[in-house]
Motif scaffolding. Structure first.
Motif, PDB file in Angstrom:
ATOM      1  N   GLY A   1       0.738  -1.103  -0.046  1.00  0.00           N
ATOM      2  CA  GLY A   1      -0.171   0.005  -0.002  1.00  0.00           C
ATOM      3  C   GLY A   1       0.736   1.336  -0.088  1.00  0.00           C
ATOM      4  N   LEU A   2       2.092   1.178  -0.041  1.00  0.00           N
ATOM      5  CA  LEU A   2       3.100   2.431   0.126  1.00  0.00           C
ATOM      6  C   LEU A   2       3.920   2.205  -1.093  1.00  0.00           C
ATOM      7  N   ASN A   3       3.851   3.319  -1.940  1.00  0.00           N
ATOM      8  CA  ASN A   3       4.645   3.172  -3.166  1.00  0.00           C
ATOM      9  C   ASN A   3       5.461   4.587  -3.308  1.00  0.00           C
ATOM     10  N   LEU A   4       6.794   4.737  -3.768  1.00  0.00           N
ATOM     11  CA  LEU A   4       7.324   5.995  -4.137  1.00  0.00           C
ATOM     12  C   LEU A   4       7.813   5.928  -5.703  1.00  0.00           C
ATOM     13  N   PHE A   5       7.506   7.077  -6.283  1.00  0.00           N
ATOM     14  CA  PHE A   5       7.607   7.064  -7.796  1.00  0.00           C
ATOM     15  C   PHE A   5       8.384   8.344  -8.357  1.00  0.00           C
ATOM     16  N   ALA A   6       8.901   8.162  -9.327  1.00  0.00           N
ATOM     17  CA  ALA A   6       9.447   9.308 -10.020  1.00  0.00           C
ATOM     18  C   ALA A   6       9.421   9.226 -11.614  1.00  0.00           C
ATOM     19  N   GLU A   7       9.049  10.308 -12.230  1.00  0.00           N
ATOM     20  CA  GLU A   7       8.562  10.483 -13.490  1.00  0.00           C
ATOM     21  C   GLU A   7       9.503  11.558 -14.227  1.00  0.00           C
ATOM     22  N   TYR A   8       9.740  11.477 -15.720  1.00  0.00           N
ATOM     23  CA  TYR A   8       9.865  12.509 -16.433  1.00  0.00           C
ATOM     24  C   TYR A   8       9.002  12.589 -17.647  1.00  0.00           C
ATOM     25  N   MET A   9       8.363  13.410 -18.088  1.00  0.00           N
ATOM     26  CA  MET A   9       7.520  13.643 -18.933  1.00  0.00           C
ATOM     27  C   MET A   9       7.824  14.705 -20.138  1.00  0.00           C
ATOM     28  N   TYR A  10       7.904  14.289 -21.188  1.00  0.00           N
ATOM     29  CA  TYR A  10       7.966  15.473 -22.483  1.00  0.00           C
ATOM     30  C   TYR A  10       6.891  15.448 -23.236  1.00  0.00           C
ATOM     31  N   GLY A  11       6.334  16.600 -23.350  1.00  0.00           N
ATOM     32  CA  GLY A  11       5.090  16.741 -24.506  1.00  0.00           C
ATOM     33  C   GLY A  11       5.183  17.831 -25.442  1.00  0.00           C
ATOM     34  N   ARG A  12       5.015  17.727 -26.717  1.00  0.00           N
ATOM     35  CA  ARG A  12       4.906  18.594 -27.762  1.00  0.00           C
ATOM     36  C   ARG A  12       3.459  18.692 -28.602  1.00  0.00           C
ATOM     37  N   ARG A  13       3.221  19.957 -28.614  1.00  0.00           N
ATOM     38  CA  ARG A  13       1.978  20.239 -29.658  1.00  0.00           C
ATOM     39  C   ARG A  13       2.443  21.319 -30.842  1.00  0.00           C
ATOM     40  N   VAL A  14       2.090  20.788 -32.062  1.00  0.00           N
ATOM     41  CA  VAL A  14       2.370  21.667 -33.066  1.00  0.00           C
ATOM     42  C   VAL A  14       1.029  21.698 -34.157  1.00  0.00           C
ATOM     43  N   GLU A  15       0.790  22.763 -34.547  1.00  0.00           N
ATOM     44  CA  GLU A  15      -0.506  23.234 -35.211  1.00  0.00           C
ATOM     45  C   GLU A  15      -0.075  24.467 -36.049  1.00  0.00           C
ATOM     46  N   ARG A  16       0.508  24.389 -37.204  1.00  0.00           N
ATOM     47  CA  ARG A  16       0.691  25.463 -38.071  1.00  0.00           C
ATOM     48  C   ARG A  16      -0.609  26.338 -38.531  1.00  0.00           C
ATOM     49  N   GLY A  17      -0.347  27.687 -38.194  1.00  0.00           N
ATOM     50  CA  GLY A  17      -1.372  28.436 -38.647  1.00  0.00           C
ATOM     51  C   GLY A  17      -2.335  28.815 -37.524  1.00  0.00           C
ATOM     52  N   VAL A  18      -2.270  28.089 -36.267  1.00  0.00           N
ATOM     53  CA  VAL A  18      -3.078  28.496 -35.083  1.00  0.00           C
ATOM     54  C   VAL A  18      -2.125  28.987 -33.962  1.00  0.00           C
ATOM     55  N   ASP A  19      -2.594  29.990 -33.329  1.00  0.00           N
ATOM     56  CA  ASP A  19      -1.923  30.695 -32.047  1.00  0.00           C
ATOM     57  C   ASP A  19      -2.392  29.645 -30.927  1.00  0.00           C
ATOM     58  N   LEU A  20      -1.468  28.859 -30.371  1.00  0.00           N
ATOM     59  CA  LEU A  20      -1.801  28.017 -29.337  1.00  0.00           C
ATOM     60  C   LEU A  20      -2.194  28.614 -27.977  1.00  0.00           C
ATOM     61  N   THR A  21      -1.768  29.664 -28.035  1.00  0.00           N
ATOM     62  CA  THR A  21      -2.330  30.505 -26.626  1.00  0.00           C
ATOM     63  C   THR A  21      -3.772  31.241 -26.813  1.00  0.00           C
ATOM     64  N   THR A  22      -4.154  31.207 -27.869  1.00  0.00           N
ATOM     65  CA  THR A  22      -5.377  32.058 -27.976  1.00  0.00           C
ATOM     66  C   THR A  22      -6.608  31.083 -28.738  1.00  0.00           C
ATOM     67  N   GLY A  23      -6.085  30.193 -29.654  1.00  0.00           N
ATOM     68  CA  GLY A  23      -6.982  29.229 -30.421  1.00  0.00           C
ATOM     69  C   GLY A  23      -7.219  30.138 -31.632  1.00  0.00           C
ATOM     70  N   ARG A  24      -6.876  30.951 -32.215  1.00  0.00           N
ATOM     71  CA  ARG A  24      -7.225  31.895 -33.220  1.00  0.00           C
ATOM     72  C   ARG A  24      -6.288  31.507 -34.477  1.00  0.00           C
TER      73      ARG A  24
END
Length: 452
Positions: free
Chosen positions: A408-431
């Motif tokens: 019932g007791l666990n220790l964990f460590a993680e590394y995560m890398y994520g990337r999103r690409v969408e040409r022609g779309v401002d990812l901070t506004t959706g426009r």
């Protein structure tokens, strides 16, 4: 299929009431979700009440694009904790009928800083089941009921360390960008509790020579309620579960008549334990009236496999078909989701661009004694914004390790890398824009998990 499933559920309920006694247990499909309680199918008469739970504490370091703006910025370090409860019971009648139910109670998603709303509890998902070894299992409920969610395999991302980009709480709640939309490439619609918690009925066959099958149906995207929101005086039906047509574009992208069909094989090839599953997920959309935007029906295929030998586990899963992947609603922006917040799998507009969605994932883990390590990588190609002709692409890499200190007791460590690409779309506004078309996220976490 809907009529067959409805009639089968009624017939099965009548049949099960007169079921003879059986010594063999039901080999019921189980959800992959770690420590989620799950039915403990009884093999002798009696009732077993259970209260499973989980508490996790996280320390995180986050490096993400668009995490500052004029007048405000965020730090890279944060602590977080999160808890869930799974009360339920499992029973077996004297005539061999097996039955039970489970509720999921969890904390609210994070609200404003220091907000007391974070500590409130709510029902997230619930289900009930009846079964016999020869008739199989009938299940009803919101969550852990649909055939795809219960029977998919090969999804390594959710089973390594704390769940990496999928079932890990920090990945979904911590990273933000300046517009309020997370750059979290967790496009695993088949395992998402948001995507799969409509109220459904389902039937699962017994296991024959390693094979079993499942069918499920939901009339609409509603859960936990009836027709209290069905006021049609505005002609929009905004809060109506049974809505079938609307003149509002925020409602026509809602799904209805959700049908799922899955098959699975579990067996051994010498020392190798093998699981293969595949099937289909389909849904209609609310019909468009007047000048409202119409949407295509969803149709997605899914295929996965997983093999384990000598402490190693390898898995992979692919999905593809007519569907889109939603983002959070951007504040103050003309968003492709038309102002309605959706998660994961959503329909494509019936006009404009219509690139289908395709996802794939591979991963591996190794367990020896109390130690476990693993890595998983996933990609998703989807239409994204339908304001531009280009498609969006997500990449997700996760590496994790865990140590079972004690039961019932666990220790964990993680590394995560994520990337999103969408040409022609401002990812901070959706426009539509030629600026801010790509975003990267790096997350490091250390934490502990208490499970009972």
């Amino acid at each position: 299929m809907r009529k067959i499933l409805l009639a089968g559920a009624a017939l099965g309920a009548l049949t099960l009431t007169d079921a003879p006694a059986f010594a063999q247990r039901v080999d019921s499909p189980q959800p992959y979700t770690p420590a989620a309680g799950g039915p403990q199918v009884r093999t002798e008469p009696g009732v077993q009440v259970r209260l499973a739970g989980r508490y996790r504490f996280y320390m995180g370091y986050i490096d993400q694009d668009f995490d500052s703006m004029p007048g405000a910025s965020t730090s890279s370090v944060d602590f977080m904790d999160y808890a869930r409860l799974w009360p339920g019971f499992d029973a077996m009648a004297a005539n061999g009928l097996q039955y039970g139910a489970q509720l999921e109670i969890r904390m609210n998603d994070p609200s404003a800083a220091r907000g007391s709303g974070r500590s409130n509890l709510n029902y997230r998902r619930m289900y009930g089941y009846v079964a016999t070894p020869t008739m199989g299992e009938f299940r009803v409920g919101s969550g852990q009921t649909g055939a795809v969610e219960r029977m998919f395999t090969g999804h390594m991302m959710g089973s390594i360390a704390n769940g990496l980009w999928d079932s890990g709480d920090m990945a979904s709640n911590l990273p933000i960008n300046r517009a309020g939309g997370s750059v979290v490439p967790s496009s695993f619609w088949y395992s998402s509790s948001v995507n799969n918690n409509q109220t459904k009925i389902a039937y699962y066959t017994p296991r024959f020579f390693g094979f079993d099958f499942g069918l499920s149906y939901a009339p609409n995207d509603g859960n936990f309620g009836g027709d209290s929101g069905c006021t049609l005086d505005t002609g929009l039906g905004t809060n109506c579960d049974r809505l079938s047509a609307s003149s509002s574009s925020t409602q026509t992208m809602r799904v209805r008549n959700i049908m799922e069909v899955m098959g699975r094989y579990r067996g051994t090839l010498g020392p190798v334990a093998l699981t293969v599953s595949g099937g289909w997920y389909g849904a209609d959309t609310v019909a468009a009236l007047g000048g409202a935007q119409g949407y295509e029906n969803i149709s997605m295929a899914i295929l996965g496999a997983q093999a384990s030998v000598a402490g190693f586990t390898f898995g992979g899963i692919v999905t593809g078909g007519t569907g889109n992947y939603a983002r959070p609603t951007f504040a103050g922006a003309t968003n492709v989701m038309n102002g309605r917040t959706y998660s994961n799998l959503t329909p494509l507009a019936s006009n404009g661009y219509d690139s289908d969605m395709f996802t794939w994932q591979v991963g591996a883990s190794y367990t020896v004694g109390p130690y476990s390590v693993g890595v998983a990588y996933a990609q998703n190609r989807f239409e994204g914004s339908q304001l531009v002709s280009s498609t969006a692409r997500d990449q997700a890499l996760g590496v994790g390790a865990s140590y079972a200190v004690a039961p019932g007791l666990n220790l964990f460590a993680e590394y995560m890398y994520g990337r999103r690409v969408e040409r022609g779309v401002d990812l901070t506004t959706g426009r539509a824009s030629d600026s801010n078309n790509a975003a990267d996220t790096n997350i490091f976490t250390l934490g502990t998990s208490f499970n009972w």
